[in-house]
Design a protein around this motif. Sequence first.
Motif, short mmCIF file in Angstrom:
data_model
loop_
_atom_site.label_atom_id
_atom_site.label_comp_id
_atom_site.label_asym_id
_atom_site.label_seq_id
_atom_site.Cartn_x
_atom_site.Cartn_y
_atom_site.Cartn_z
N TYR A 1 -38.67 -2.95 -76.19
CA TYR A 1 -39.72 -2.01 -76.60
C TYR A 1 -41.09 -2.42 -76.08
N ILE A 2 -41.35 -3.72 -76.05
CA ILE A 2 -42.62 -4.26 -75.53
C ILE A 2 -42.22 -5.20 -74.40
N HIS A 3 -42.14 -4.67 -73.20
CA HIS A 3 -41.58 -5.40 -72.07
C HIS A 3 -42.26 -6.73 -71.78
N ASP A 4 -43.57 -6.76 -71.93
CA ASP A 4 -44.31 -7.98 -71.63
C ASP A 4 -44.76 -8.68 -72.92
N TYR A 5 -43.91 -8.62 -73.94
CA TYR A 5 -44.22 -9.19 -75.24
C TYR A 5 -44.63 -10.66 -75.14
N ASP A 6 -45.72 -10.98 -75.81
CA ASP A 6 -46.20 -12.35 -75.95
C ASP A 6 -46.76 -12.47 -77.36
N LYS A 7 -46.17 -13.32 -78.14
CA LYS A 7 -46.54 -13.50 -79.54
C LYS A 7 -48.04 -13.74 -79.72
N ASN A 8 -48.67 -14.34 -78.75
CA ASN A 8 -50.09 -14.69 -78.86
C ASN A 8 -51.04 -13.65 -78.31
N MET B 1 -45.36 -21.08 -88.99
CA MET B 1 -44.02 -20.55 -88.84
C MET B 1 -43.76 -19.59 -90.00
N SER B 2 -43.15 -18.49 -89.67
CA SER B 2 -42.83 -17.54 -90.72
C SER B 2 -41.32 -17.42 -90.85
N GLU B 3 -40.88 -17.02 -92.00
CA GLU B 3 -39.46 -16.87 -92.27
C GLU B 3 -39.26 -15.54 -92.95
N PRO B 4 -38.60 -14.56 -92.41
CA PRO B 4 -38.02 -14.63 -91.07
C PRO B 4 -39.12 -14.62 -90.02
N CYS B 5 -38.76 -14.85 -88.79
CA CYS B 5 -39.76 -14.97 -87.73
C CYS B 5 -40.47 -13.62 -87.50
N VAL B 6 -41.65 -13.69 -86.97
CA VAL B 6 -42.48 -12.51 -86.77
C VAL B 6 -41.79 -11.49 -85.85
N GLU B 7 -40.98 -11.95 -84.92
CA GLU B 7 -40.28 -11.01 -84.03
C GLU B 7 -39.29 -10.14 -84.81
N HIS B 8 -38.69 -10.69 -85.84
CA HIS B 8 -37.77 -9.91 -86.69
C HIS B 8 -38.54 -8.77 -87.34
N TRP B 9 -39.71 -9.08 -87.87
CA TRP B 9 -40.55 -8.08 -88.50
C TRP B 9 -41.05 -7.06 -87.47
N LEU C 1 -31.09 -7.04 -92.30
CA LEU C 1 -31.86 -8.02 -93.06
C LEU C 1 -31.07 -9.29 -93.34
N SER C 2 -29.75 -9.21 -93.29
CA SER C 2 -28.95 -10.40 -93.56
C SER C 2 -28.67 -11.20 -92.29
N GLN C 3 -29.08 -10.66 -91.16
CA GLN C 3 -28.83 -11.35 -89.89
C GLN C 3 -29.73 -12.57 -89.79
N ASN C 4 -29.13 -13.70 -89.56
CA ASN C 4 -29.89 -14.94 -89.49
C ASN C 4 -29.69 -15.55 -88.10
N ARG C 5 -30.59 -15.24 -87.21
CA ARG C 5 -30.50 -15.73 -85.83
C ARG C 5 -31.80 -16.42 -85.45
N ALA C 6 -31.75 -17.14 -84.35
CA ALA C 6 -32.94 -17.81 -83.84
C ALA C 6 -33.97 -16.77 -83.41
N CYS C 7 -35.24 -17.15 -83.48
CA CYS C 7 -36.32 -16.22 -83.14
C CYS C 7 -36.22 -15.70 -81.71
N ASP C 8 -35.71 -16.51 -80.78
CA ASP C 8 -35.62 -16.03 -79.40
C ASP C 8 -34.65 -14.87 -79.27
N PHE C 9 -33.66 -14.77 -80.16
CA PHE C 9 -32.76 -13.62 -80.17
C PHE C 9 -33.55 -12.34 -80.44
N TYR C 10 -34.39 -12.38 -81.46
CA TYR C 10 -35.21 -11.22 -81.82
C TYR C 10 -36.27 -10.94 -80.76
N GLU C 11 -36.78 -11.98 -80.15
CA GLU C 11 -37.77 -11.80 -79.09
C GLU C 11 -37.16 -11.02 -77.92
N GLN C 12 -35.94 -11.34 -77.56
CA GLN C 12 -35.28 -10.62 -76.46
C GLN C 12 -35.05 -9.15 -76.84
#
Length: 77
Positions: A35-42, A1-9, A19-30
Amino acid sequence: MSEPCVEHWLLAHFQSINLSQNRACDFYEQLLKKYIHDYDKNDCVLLKKHLNKENIEIAITHYPEIGKIPLKYFINT
């Protein structure tokens, strides 16, 4: 797990981020899926297809803390 999450980066490769926004990773994933319609972290092949030198330079501008990573982990001072 990374902090902030990889999707934020990853989002920084495409847009300015708060940078001060602190939201759940799924927020950033959406947001990232704009930009990457079929985004999959893996899916490294998918990320390699969408990230290039230009995107990385943009990310450093949008997320200045990225530029400190080499100093923190790879350069002995």
